[in-house]
Design a protein around this motif. Structure first.
Motif, PDB file in Angstrom:
ATOM      1  N   ILE A   6       8.410  11.078  -4.249  1.00 16.68           N
ATOM      2  CA  ILE A   6       8.466   9.604  -4.591  1.00 16.68           C
ATOM      3  C   ILE A   6       9.770   9.207  -4.311  1.00 16.68           C
ATOM      4  O   ILE A   6      10.617  10.018  -4.270  1.00 16.68           O
ATOM      5  CB  ILE A   6       7.563   9.284  -5.690  1.00 16.68           C
ATOM      6  CG1 ILE A   6       8.114   9.907  -6.934  1.00 16.68           C
ATOM      7  CG2 ILE A   6       6.001   9.613  -5.470  1.00 16.68           C
ATOM      8  CD1 ILE A   6       7.740   9.659  -8.202  1.00 16.68           C
ATOM      9  N   SER A  32       0.713  -1.235   0.049  1.00 20.30           N
ATOM     10  CA  SER A  32       0.163   0.035   0.191  1.00 20.30           C
ATOM     11  C   SER A  32       0.978   1.368  -0.061  1.00 20.30           C
ATOM     12  O   SER A  32       2.096   1.318   0.227  1.00 20.30           O
ATOM     13  CB  SER A  32      -0.889  -0.011   1.363  1.00 20.30           C
ATOM     14  OG  SER A  32      -0.331  -0.188   2.380  1.00 20.30           O
ATOM     15  N   TYR A  33       0.190   2.444  -0.133  1.00 19.44           N
ATOM     16  CA  TYR A  33       0.912   3.432  -0.226  1.00 19.44           C
ATOM     17  C   TYR A  33       0.319   4.455   0.822  1.00 19.44           C
ATOM     18  O   TYR A  33      -0.775   4.319   1.144  1.00 19.44           O
ATOM     19  CB  TYR A  33       0.796   4.451  -1.636  1.00 19.44           C
ATOM     20  CG  TYR A  33       1.380   3.735  -2.757  1.00 19.44           C
ATOM     21  CD1 TYR A  33       2.706   3.628  -2.964  1.00 19.44           C
ATOM     22  CD2 TYR A  33       0.697   2.595  -3.482  1.00 19.44           C
ATOM     23  CE1 TYR A  33       3.298   3.059  -4.112  1.00 19.44           C
ATOM     24  CE2 TYR A  33       1.252   2.014  -4.786  1.00 19.44           C
ATOM     25  CZ  TYR A  33       2.686   2.267  -4.803  1.00 19.44           C
ATOM     26  OH  TYR A  33       3.105   1.637  -5.887  1.00 19.44           O
ATOM     27  N   ASP A  54      -0.983   1.522 -10.485  1.00 22.09           N
ATOM     28  CA  ASP A  54      -0.631   1.943  -9.222  1.00 22.09           C
ATOM     29  C   ASP A  54      -0.630   3.298  -8.824  1.00 22.09           C
ATOM     30  O   ASP A  54      -1.026   3.883  -7.797  1.00 22.09           O
ATOM     31  CB  ASP A  54       1.089   1.491  -8.666  1.00 22.09           C
ATOM     32  CG  ASP A  54       1.221   0.129  -8.948  1.00 22.09           C
ATOM     33  OD1 ASP A  54       0.449  -0.942  -8.777  1.00 22.09           O
ATOM     34  OD2 ASP A  54       2.281  -0.398  -9.142  1.00 22.09           O
ATOM     35  N   LEU A 111       5.351  10.410  -0.265  1.00 23.48           N
ATOM     36  CA  LEU A 111       4.431   9.104  -0.535  1.00 23.48           C
ATOM     37  C   LEU A 111       5.281   7.991  -0.177  1.00 23.48           C
ATOM     38  O   LEU A 111       6.513   7.797  -0.841  1.00 23.48           O
ATOM     39  CB  LEU A 111       3.711   8.968  -2.023  1.00 23.48           C
ATOM     40  CG  LEU A 111       2.924   7.871  -2.057  1.00 23.48           C
ATOM     41  CD1 LEU A 111       1.546   7.954  -1.312  1.00 23.48           C
ATOM     42  CD2 LEU A 111       2.540   7.734  -3.723  1.00 23.48           C
ATOM     43  N   CYS A 112       4.861   7.234   0.853  1.00 22.72           N
ATOM     44  CA  CYS A 112       5.791   6.054   1.045  1.00 22.72           C
ATOM     45  C   CYS A 112       5.006   4.711   0.541  1.00 22.72           C
ATOM     46  O   CYS A 112       3.829   4.706   0.518  1.00 22.72           O
ATOM     47  CB  CYS A 112       5.896   5.948   2.747  1.00 22.72           C
ATOM     48  SG  CYS A 112       6.338   7.257   3.715  1.00 22.72           S
ATOM     49  N   ILE A 113       6.000   3.862   0.298  1.00 24.46           N
ATOM     50  CA  ILE A 113       5.306   2.433   0.032  1.00 24.46           C
ATOM     51  C   ILE A 113       5.545   1.492   1.334  1.00 24.46           C
ATOM     52  O   ILE A 113       6.440   1.637   2.120  1.00 24.46           O
ATOM     53  CB  ILE A 113       6.030   1.986  -1.199  1.00 24.46           C
ATOM     54  CG1 ILE A 113       5.183   0.609  -1.569  1.00 24.46           C
ATOM     55  CG2 ILE A 113       7.490   1.584  -0.855  1.00 24.46           C
ATOM     56  CD1 ILE A 113       5.669   0.059  -2.899  1.00 24.46           C
ATOM     57  N   VAL A 153      -3.559   5.975  -6.144  1.00 21.22           N
ATOM     58  CA  VAL A 153      -3.136   6.682  -5.215  1.00 21.22           C
ATOM     59  C   VAL A 153      -3.709   8.099  -5.027  1.00 21.22           C
ATOM     60  O   VAL A 153      -4.229   8.765  -6.050  1.00 21.22           O
ATOM     61  CB  VAL A 153      -1.676   6.836  -5.405  1.00 21.22           C
ATOM     62  CG1 VAL A 153      -1.023   7.976  -4.330  1.00 21.22           C
ATOM     63  CG2 VAL A 153      -0.730   5.864  -5.216  1.00 21.22           C
ATOM     64  N   HIS A 183       0.450   8.474   2.319  1.00 21.84           N
ATOM     65  CA  HIS A 183       0.638   9.890   2.109  1.00 21.84           C
ATOM     66  C   HIS A 183       0.820  10.676   3.170  1.00 21.84           C
ATOM     67  O   HIS A 183       0.091  10.696   4.212  1.00 21.84           O
ATOM     68  CB  HIS A 183      -0.799  10.442   1.281  1.00 21.84           C
ATOM     69  CG  HIS A 183      -0.642  11.869   0.763  1.00 21.84           C
ATOM     70  ND1 HIS A 183      -1.444  12.670   0.587  1.00 21.84           N
ATOM     71  CD2 HIS A 183       0.403  12.533   0.378  1.00 21.84           C
ATOM     72  CE1 HIS A 183      -1.207  13.886   0.060  1.00 21.84           C
ATOM     73  NE2 HIS A 183       0.194  13.709   0.004  1.00 21.84           N
ATOM     74  N   ALA A 214       7.865   5.799  -2.160  1.00 25.65           N
ATOM     75  CA  ALA A 214       7.240   4.974  -2.880  1.00 25.65           C
ATOM     76  C   ALA A 214       7.888   4.799  -4.384  1.00 25.65           C
ATOM     77  O   ALA A 214       8.647   5.631  -5.124  1.00 25.65           O
ATOM     78  CB  ALA A 214       5.686   5.691  -3.391  1.00 25.65           C
ATOM     79  N   CYS A 236      10.255   7.429   5.807  1.00 25.78           N
ATOM     80  CA  CYS A 236       9.372   6.306   5.118  1.00 25.78           C
ATOM     81  C   CYS A 236      10.221   4.911   5.487  1.00 25.78           C
ATOM     82  O   CYS A 236       9.652   3.965   5.741  1.00 25.78           O
ATOM     83  CB  CYS A 236       9.582   6.291   3.644  1.00 25.78           C
ATOM     84  SG  CYS A 236       8.170   7.647   3.028  1.00 25.78           S
TER      85      CYS A 236
END
Length: 686
Positions: free
Chosen positions: A187, A31-32, A63, A240-242, A67, A34, A56, A48
């Motif tokens: 990102i 998932s991502y 994908d 934005l992290c993954i 988001v 924010h 991300a 992150c």
């Protein structure tokens, strides 16, 4: 159910959402997240990596499309001032008084300055020293959004120097000030020499906008158009992290030792977390998982793939969708791995080899005595004042003669083939009306037409009547009570069809001088005040409170059925033969229906299943309980909640059975004994 963080092993963990994964598809959760607070690229990457996985990485346009990046924070001109005369009070920068839609629990929020989010229209409190974007009030009642994070005092000074002051506004102006904006978000893209790379793993995806600056070395994505662009790495931006639920454990273990290690983990902060070896599906993001595998200390890592009872299975009970596994593997080659060097998803290996391994976490299933609270009992159909002769839109007329916008579900053509219309309510609110046969008995909604008021408008009161009647009977009832069936259209359905409290038949009834259930015995009762009464010999339950009351059995109410997916096989088989039998079953009607040996949990579930056991031809029946890798487990991967099983069972006593003579506990028996057994069915959506 596991440890905080494992020692430096080589395991991949997965954070899932259900305790029993029969028929489960993917357990890999990518998932991502924010992060709206502005950070530099390097700080965002560090954040992150510490809280999630990394900045991300995108693997495909889907994908990116999934988001949501529109949320942002902005300082506004509201802050707390303290004066000797009035004490602490919230004041606006323009000196006016505006109504304030505060955040929840604002009384315990810490800070003296206010900001808004553009999505929920609420005003939040935080420390004035935080650095956020901000909005200034400009001439001609214009507002300017400043994409430069500052503290509240710095933002206030900036607005006063360049415009008027920090934004002050009434609530009805909110949407005109804090609308969706194009805001760059960090990102994982960064420049490495002449090429661009991702901070996490490999991906070919980019969506550059225009010509790229040669002086900017970090990548961002725009919040609305979702295009990528280079930015100065020191610019503070949202990020934005993954995130994923996979954990890599770097320790060499045999397959059974790896399984034992995973299932023995515990979490001190999340008691419901459980851990298991990883299962995979062809649709999982193989690029992402391969990045995990490449971090291993061994060339291959164990997964939860196991050959048992003549079939390949995932030990957590997930769907087996791989079709290229050997039907008859070489001796010892009964366990599955992922390889750094192979593009194929899984390979089979000798289970005694020492390898790193992948595991995942899963939230345990919660079992409660209040099973009814997990049911959606609030749904009902109610006749409204719409009927017609059949097939054309114009044939459908409301009882007051007016025409209305209609919102039929599920099929307008099917709805028009009926002659009468009912509104539907359930807790998720589908806001639809349904065409149904006029002779069916449903509850109904009357409208009480009030006299015209002084402004010349007629007011209406809608009355829900929980009595089952045909459409014509319902209309007659409303007419006799100075009203008519409700004229509710598709625009105001949501406001006039509400959650109601109505009776629902259940299986409790009077048998002589006592109350009994029609199905398995149960001591559960939740009587209303002054119940049970002498009103009747049958029992209904409130759709809202779940409390029970006696009623005349001839009344027409909705009813709640109990059904199960468990069946007894009256054939004497060894435990492995029973497992093969259940898993070999198929359904000609439902291609996605699968079967397995039964798992169960102590308490009410065990008590219910005792009724099935008593029908057996043998004194005991096999279940899916098996001692494997030094631990008791259910072969479908269900939670193990029984605590009285022997930690070191006698030789051969490695399989579990239910007894017709005892109502609690599972007995351990020699797996070669021959008994009846319990199978259960499940679908891939289960």
């Amino acid at each position: 159910m596991k440890s905080d963080l494992c020692d430096p092993l080589l395991l991949l963990l997965i954070l899932g959402s259900s305790g029993v994964v029969d028929g489960l598809g993917s357990v890999v959760d990518i998932s991502y997240r924010h992060i709206t607070y502005p950070l530099t690229w390097e700080t965002a990457q560090s954040y992150c990596r510490s809280e999630f996985t990394d900045l991300a990485t995108f693997y495909s346009p889907s994908d990116v499309n999934n988001v949501y990046l529109k949320r942002y924070l902005s300082w506004i001109g509201l802050h707390k001032e303290t004066t000797p005369s009035s004490g602490s009070d919230w004041v606006w920068s323009d000196g006016q008084n505006y109504s304030i839609n505060w955040q929840d629990n604002v009384s315990i929020a810490e800070g003296n300055c206010a900001y808004v989010t553009n999505r929920d229209k609420k005003i939040y409190v935080t420390d004035c020293g935080n650095r956020l974007f901000f909005t200034c009030r400009a001439p001609a009642v214009n507002y300017v959004f400043i994409l430069e994070p500052k503290t509240w005092p710095e933002a206030s000074a900036y607005c006063k120097s360049n415009y008027f002051y920090l934004a002050s506004f009434s609530s009805n102006s909110f949407d005109n000030i804090f609308f969706d904006r194009e805001i760059p978000t960090w990102i994982g893209l960064y420049r490495d020499g002449a090429s661009w790379k991702w901070s996490w793993g490999d991906s070919e995806y980019t969506n550059w906008l225009g010509q790229m600056s040669v002086s900017s070395n970090c990548g961002s994505i725009s919040s609305l158009k979702k295009t990528t662009a280079p930015q100065d790495c020191d610019t503070p931006l949202p990020s934005l992290c993954i995130a994923d639920n996979l954990v890599l454990v770097k320790e060499k273990r045999s397959w059974e030792e790896a399984l034992e290690h995973c299932r023995g983990l515990r979490s001190s902060s999340h008691s419901q977390l459980r851990y298991d070896l990883l299962s995979l599906q062809p649709a999982d993001n193989q690029h992402f998982i391969k990045t995990k595998v490449m971090q291993a200390d061994t060339e291959e890592v164990w997964t939860g793939l196991r050959f048992l009872a003549g079939d390949w299975l995932w030990v957590n009970g997930a769907d087996m969708l791989y079709t290229d596994l050997p039907l008859c593997p070489a001796p010892g080659q009964h366990c599955g791995v992922l390889s750094k060097s192979s593009s194929s998803s899984t390979e089979t290996r000798d289970c005694s080899e020492g390898k790193n391994f992948l595991y995942y976490t899963d939230l345990a299933t919660v079992y409660s005595e209040a099973d009814v609270q997990n049911q959606n009992l609030g749904r009902y159909y109610a006749w409204i004042g719409l009927n017609g002769s059949g097939t054309m839109w114009s044939d459908l007329v409301l009882s007051d003669g007016n025409g209305y916008y209609l919102n039929f579900l599920p099929n307008p053509n099917l709805a028009y083939s009926k002659e009468c219309v009912a509104a539907s309510y359930h807790v998720w609110r589908d806001d639809r009306i349904y065409g149904l046969n006029c002779g069916s008995d449903f509850f109904f909604i009357c409208q009480d037409n009030r006299p015209y008021n002084g402004n010349g408008y007629q007011t209406r009161e809608y009355i829900f009547v929980p009595e089952a009647k045909s459409w014509a009977e319902a209309q007659r009832y409303c007419n006799e009570n100075n009203g008519e069936l409700a004229n509710i259209n598709g625009f105001n359905l949501y406001n006039n069809v509400h959650s109601e409290d109505f009776p629902i038949w259940i299986g409790l009834h009077r048998d002589g001088g006592s109350w009994k259930w029609t199905e398995s015995p149960s001591d559960y009762k939740s009587w209303k005040i002054n119940e049970p009464s002498s009103n009747g010999d049958c029992v209904f339950m409130s759709s809202k409170t779940f409390n029970m009351a006696a009623q005349n059995c001839d009344k027409q109410f909705p009813f709640l059925c109990v059904s199960d997916n468990v069946f007894l096989v009256k054939e004497n088989r060894s435990w492995e033969e029973a497992l093969e039998h259940c898993r070999g079953l198929g359904s000609s009607s439902y291609s996605d229906l699968s079967y397995d040996l039964l798992s169960l949990q102590p308490g009410e579930e065990h008590a219910y299943l005792q009724g099935k056991v008593l029908e057996a031809d043998t004194e005991e029946v096999w279940t899916g309980l098996r001692f494997l890798a030094g631990d008791w487990l259910w072969v479908n991967g269900a939670d193990m909640l029984y605590t009285d099983l022997p930690s070191c069972p006698a030789p051969g006593q490695h399989c579990g059975a239910l007894s017709t003579n005892e109502t609690v506990g599972v007995k351990t028996r020699d797996c070669l004994e021959r008994k009846n057994f319990l199978c259960y069915g499940y679908t891939s959506e289960h």
